[in-house]
Each structure stands twice: as C-alpha cells, then as structure tokens.
Write a protein that holds these residues in place. Structure first.
Motif, mmCIF file in Angstrom:
data_model
loop_
_atom_site.group_PDB
_atom_site.id
_atom_site.type_symbol
_atom_site.label_atom_id
_atom_site.label_comp_id
_atom_site.label_asym_id
_atom_site.label_seq_id
_atom_site.Cartn_x
_atom_site.Cartn_y
_atom_site.Cartn_z
ATOM 1 N N UNK A 1 22.541 48.787 63.468
ATOM 2 C CA UNK A 1 22.102 48.132 62.205
ATOM 3 C C UNK A 1 20.585 48.160 61.991
ATOM 4 N N UNK A 2 19.961 47.303 63.073
ATOM 5 C CA UNK A 2 18.996 46.718 63.631
ATOM 6 C C UNK A 2 17.933 48.333 63.724
ATOM 7 N N UNK A 3 18.567 49.197 64.812
ATOM 8 C CA UNK A 3 17.367 50.415 65.425
ATOM 9 C C UNK A 3 18.058 51.444 64.400
ATOM 10 N N UNK A 4 18.373 50.959 63.563
ATOM 11 C CA UNK A 4 18.748 52.493 62.733
ATOM 12 C C UNK A 4 17.742 52.309 61.411
ATOM 13 N N UNK A 5 17.124 50.616 61.408
ATOM 14 C CA UNK A 5 16.022 50.208 59.920
ATOM 15 C C UNK A 5 14.405 50.995 60.902
ATOM 16 N N UNK A 6 14.820 50.897 62.570
ATOM 17 C CA UNK A 6 13.550 51.705 62.802
ATOM 18 C C UNK A 6 13.238 52.431 62.821
ATOM 19 N N UNK A 7 14.342 53.390 63.082
ATOM 20 C CA UNK A 7 14.561 55.209 63.366
ATOM 21 C C UNK A 7 14.289 55.513 61.819
ATOM 22 N N UNK A 8 13.973 55.053 60.900
ATOM 23 C CA UNK A 8 13.899 55.315 58.984
ATOM 24 C C UNK A 8 12.384 55.028 58.806
ATOM 25 N N UNK A 9 11.959 54.224 59.272
ATOM 26 C CA UNK A 9 10.639 53.418 58.811
ATOM 27 C C UNK A 9 10.223 54.175 58.601
ATOM 28 N N UNK A 10 9.863 54.978 59.797
ATOM 29 C CA UNK A 10 8.597 56.378 59.790
ATOM 30 C C UNK A 10 9.217 57.995 58.925
ATOM 31 N N UNK A 11 10.052 58.075 58.415
ATOM 32 C CA UNK A 11 10.640 58.721 57.167
ATOM 33 C C UNK A 11 11.317 60.158 57.766
ATOM 34 N N UNK A 12 10.686 60.190 59.395
ATOM 35 C CA UNK A 12 11.153 61.674 60.146
ATOM 36 C C UNK A 12 11.486 61.052 61.512
ATOM 37 N N UNK A 66 16.266 67.649 56.970
ATOM 38 C CA UNK A 66 17.037 68.126 58.526
ATOM 39 C C UNK A 66 18.199 67.629 59.229
ATOM 40 N N UNK A 67 18.563 68.698 60.159
ATOM 41 C CA UNK A 67 19.678 68.091 60.728
ATOM 42 C C UNK A 67 20.225 66.846 61.571
ATOM 43 N N UNK A 68 18.874 66.233 61.342
ATOM 44 C CA UNK A 68 18.869 64.921 61.560
ATOM 45 C C UNK A 68 19.888 63.643 60.672
ATOM 46 N N UNK A 69 18.998 64.250 59.836
ATOM 47 C CA UNK A 69 19.288 63.217 58.549
ATOM 48 C C UNK A 69 20.981 63.807 58.517
ATOM 49 N N UNK A 70 21.398 65.008 58.339
ATOM 50 C CA UNK A 70 23.175 64.943 57.996
ATOM 51 C C UNK A 70 23.768 64.263 59.989
ATOM 52 N N UNK A 71 23.481 64.236 60.433
ATOM 53 C CA UNK A 71 23.523 63.755 61.612
ATOM 54 C C UNK A 71 23.245 62.561 61.500
ATOM 55 N N UNK A 72 22.323 62.075 60.872
ATOM 56 C CA UNK A 72 22.794 60.345 60.726
ATOM 57 C C UNK A 72 23.947 59.492 59.195
ATOM 58 N N UNK A 73 23.993 60.192 58.501
ATOM 59 C CA UNK A 73 24.960 60.534 57.387
ATOM 60 C C UNK A 73 26.144 60.219 57.976
ATOM 61 N N UNK A 74 26.781 60.892 59.176
ATOM 62 C CA UNK A 74 27.883 61.069 59.585
ATOM 63 C C UNK A 74 28.335 60.039 60.694
ATOM 64 N N UNK A 75 26.722 59.580 61.170
ATOM 65 C CA UNK A 75 26.744 58.488 62.193
ATOM 66 C C UNK A 75 27.126 57.119 61.232
ATOM 67 N N UNK A 76 26.629 57.359 59.864
ATOM 68 C CA UNK A 76 26.569 55.882 59.015
ATOM 69 C C UNK A 76 27.872 55.728 58.787
ATOM 70 N N UNK A 77 28.684 57.033 58.627
ATOM 71 C CA UNK A 77 29.947 57.352 58.007
ATOM 72 C C UNK A 77 30.811 56.621 59.182
#
Length: 125
Positions: free
Chosen positions: A90-101, A58-69
């Motif tokens: 980073x803790x909130x990031x782990x929580x956000x990607x747990x559900x794969x959405x 999704x677009x959000x996955x690309x946004x997540x990559x740019x946020x991490x960079x």
C-alpha cells in the motif's frame, strides 16, 4: 455461599470465558473480516472512477484496479487489516499514483510486492 454453589459458579464462569476466547480466536474473522471485505470491495468498485479521476486513463489504471481487488480479496484475518499502515504494497501504491501517471514498471513492481507479501503471509500461517 455454600461450597457447591461456589464450585458451580466457578465452572460456569470458566466455561463462559472459554467460549468467549474461542469466539474471539476462531470466529471473529469470519464475522468481522468477511462482511467488511465485501463492503470494502463494493465501495471500491463504486467509487473507483471518482477517487482515481486524476490518474490518466490507461490500461495500467485498469491493471491497478484489478491488483487492488485481488489484494483486498486475499485479506484473511483481522490482524492483516489492523497492520495496513505498515503494508509495503500500500505504501508503494501511494507512491505510484502520486504523479497521476502509472507505468508498466510500477505495475510490475506492485505485482511483485503483492506476490511477495502474499507468499510471506501464507508461509507464516
């Protein structure tokens, strides 16, 4: 040992200790953090698709990559690298990607957390 030799050795040891302290305090980050940051960023970009394959495309996955960079590019000192376990972003990031959405709300929350942490870090420096 003669008096002059003792004083000379004390002066040399003092200078060596001062040089070591200076290097550790001011130059260690340049020698350690910058090269390791570049290595981490290249590894992140190489392995991003494999590591996040379970997350829905999704677009959000690309946004997540740019946020991490962006987040990794803004790590400036070794102290920040050591304290990554306590990092709220980073803790909130782990929580956000747990559900794969990833949702827009989660991206917004992560962006706000990152801005807040970067502001606090710059404020403390």
């Amino acid at each position: 040992m003669k008096k002059g030799c003792f004083i000379q050795s004390v002066v040399i040891v003092t200078i060596l200790i001062a040089v070591v302290v200076y290097i550790i305090k001011y130059k260690l980050d340049d020698w350690l953090v910058k090269p390791s940051k570049e290595l981490i960023l290249t590894e992140l970009s190489k392995n991003w698709d494999k590591e996040t394959a379970y997350i829905k495309e999704s677009v959000e996955k690309d946004s997540l990559k740019s946020l991490m960079n962006y987040y990794l590019e803004n790590i400036k000192t070794i102290k920040e690298v050591v304290n990554l376990d306590e990092d709220i972003f980073l803790n909130e990031l782990e929580i956000s990607i747990e559900d794969s959405l990833i949702t827009d709300g989660e991206i917004s929350k992560l962006t706000l957390l990152m801005k807040k942490e970067l502001y606090e870090k710059s404020k403390s420096n």
